[in-house]
Design an enzyme around this catalytic site. Structure first.
Site, PDB file in Angstrom:
ATOM      1  N   CYS A 157      32.967  43.257  32.984  1.00  0.00           N
ATOM      2  CA  CYS A 157      34.297  42.083  32.352  1.00  0.00           C
ATOM      3  C   CYS A 157      34.447  41.038  33.204  1.00  0.00           C
ATOM      4  O   CYS A 157      34.452  39.552  32.047  1.00  0.00           O
ATOM      5  CB  CYS A 157      36.092  42.961  32.547  1.00  0.00           C
TER       6      CYS A 157
ATOM      7  N   HIS B  33      41.064  43.581  34.374  1.00  0.00           N
ATOM      8  CA  HIS B  33      40.121  43.735  34.266  1.00  0.00           C
ATOM      9  C   HIS B  33      41.354  42.237  33.453  1.00  0.00           C
ATOM     10  O   HIS B  33      41.555  41.425  33.789  1.00  0.00           O
ATOM     11  CB  HIS B  33      41.099  44.105  32.471  1.00  0.00           C
TER      12      HIS B  33
END
EC number: 3.4.19.12
Length: 462
Positions: free
Chosen positions: A115, A197
């Site tokens: 990510c 994230h």
């Protein structure tokens, strides 16, 4: 410092700067990265994009000069109530038109722990190429994935060895050991209970987009006002997002901005200042020479109405003051450039410390301490302070108890001895006193006075 990415895949090989690694070891072997602006800046350099840097944002209200986009790191908990509120809010702004999706670079995260790279690419590959030099690797990736679906774009990112090697070269050794320990079969951060994230916020065609690789579609937050910049729209969205996310007092997040390399702007400004310095200095020299020549001509030339001199726009004093200001500005910008270069060098030093494996050094050091017989003592002194403190506390309590018992015993013994002594004195007072025997051994008789008194009574009777 937060670590981005959730679960892991199969074991990856040695990343480093070697781009000849087998593809089978790179597809599912991406490692977790820290959310550090220095790491992201060096990662962009490894991607081949050298005119960009990443800065951490501490104040949303502080203006940022010419940002390409923002990267938001937040705590990902699928079951959290605040998370459900965010999902319900963002579901209304999903862009589901396939033509609109294919016109931008939006890739779904199909490779675990990627990510961080996804967030950077979502910013860079949606920028205007005229304003940013992407480099060979990113330019090729952008051209190759044009028109692909988001899932295929995510696979293309995972199958690019240059990106995988650059990504893994900035991971800590602990991330590699964690990957080897968990192995395949562990869910990615799409399904984990808790992870961190990255998502990206970028302006595209006059609208603010939020690109999250774990979402099925990109999110369009709409246009900004004519009198404002796109960063103003971003601030409002982030203020609302943080207000929802911190409803349960969870403030673990950070924000980074992808901006042009500050050294380029400083270098351009220094070049302009030095050019102006040369112009002002040359003009000042000409003006001083003209004044000297004018004084000599004035002495030699007779005064006539036709000899008129054009007045100068700047006097020598004005030019000297301007030259002094330019010298000050040049010194300030040179210091700023030196600071930026030192900062970039510190990024590299921190990266070396972060990625170096200290296991062999630590094992060798502990082995030497064990051979010298001091390891056990160091362990007892430094690694077990709580036990030592608790033992000392118990000993202190025992000493206090013993002291209290001893004082109680002494007081009771003193009281017993005092009582016996007083009883003995009372017995001695009750017993009749025995006459003392004189030194010559004879018993004492009556006093002479009594005897004489008795004799006198007898004489009177006769």
């Amino acid at each position: 410092m937060n670590v981005a990415g959730g679960g892991t895949g199969t074991t990856a090989g040695s990343a480093g700067n070697n781009n000849t690694l087998p593809m089978a070891q790179l597809a599912d072997g991406w490692l977790e990265l820290e959310s550090d602006p220095g790491l992201f800046t060096l990662l962009l350099e490894d991607f081949g994009c050298h005119d960009v840097q990443v800065e951490e944002v501490y104040d949303l209200q502080k203006p940022i000069e010419s940002p390409y986009g923002f990267i938001f790191l937040f705590r990902w908990i699928e079951e959290r109530r605040a998370r459900r509120k965010i999902v319900e809010t963002t579901a209304e702004i999903f862009v589901k038109d396939e033509e609109a999706i294919s016109s931008i670079f939006f890739a779904q995260q199909v490779v675990p722990n990627s990510c961080a790279t996804h967030a950077l690419l979502s910013v860079l590959l949606n920028c205007n190429e005229n304003n940013l030099q992407l480099g060979e690797t990113l330019s090729r990736l952008k051209a190759h994935t044009k028109g692909m679906s988001p899932e295929n774009k995510g696979l293309a990112i995972g199958n690019t060895p240059e990106l995988a090697c650059a990504h893994n070269s900035h991971a800590m050794p602990q991330a590699r050991r964690r990957l080897e320990r968990t192995g395949a079969g562990v869910a990615s951060c799409r399904f984990t209970g808790e992870a961190f994230h990255f998502v990206s916020f970028v302006p595209i065609n006059g609208q603010l987009f939020e690109l999250d690789g774990l979402k099925p579609y990109p999110m369009n937050h709409g246009c900004w006002e004519e009198h404002e910049d796109w960063t103003d729209k971003f601030r409002r969205v982030m203020a609302e997002r943080l207000g929802i996310a911190t409803g349960e007092q969870d403030i673990r997040f950070n924000l980074m901005a992808v901006v042009p390399d500050r050294r380029i702007a400083i270098t351009h400004k220094l070049k302009m200042l030095r050019t102006n310095q040369a112009i002002v200095s040359g003009t000042l020299q000409k003006l001083l020479k003209a004044d000297e020549q004018g004084e000599r001509d004035e002495q030699q030339r007779p005064d006539t109405p036709n000899t008129l001199l054009e007045p100068s726009a700047f006097t020598a004093r004005d030019l000297q003051s301007l030259l002094k200001n330019l010298d000050t500005e040049i010194a300030i910008n040179e210091q700023h450039l030196a600071d930026e270069n030192d900062r970039r060098q510190m990024f590299k030093v921190d990266a070396s410390r972060r990625t170096h494996n200290y296991d062999k050094f630590i094992c060798t050091f502990l082995t030497m301490l064990a051979h010298q017989g001091v390891l056990g003592e160091l362990v007892s002194q430094h690694l077990l302070p709580s036990k030592k403190i608790s033992g000392q506390s118990a000993a202190n309590r025992l000493n206090k108890q013993n002291s209290a018992a001893a004082s109680t015993a002494n007081s009771s013994a003193g009281a017993t001895a005092g009582g016996a002594k007083s009883q003995q004195q009372q017995q001695q007072q009750q017993q009749p006193q025995q006459p003392q025997t004189p030194k010559n051994g004879k018993s004492p008789g009556k006093t002479p006075g009594r005897r004489r008194k008795g004799r006198n009574k007898c004489r009177k009777r006769k």
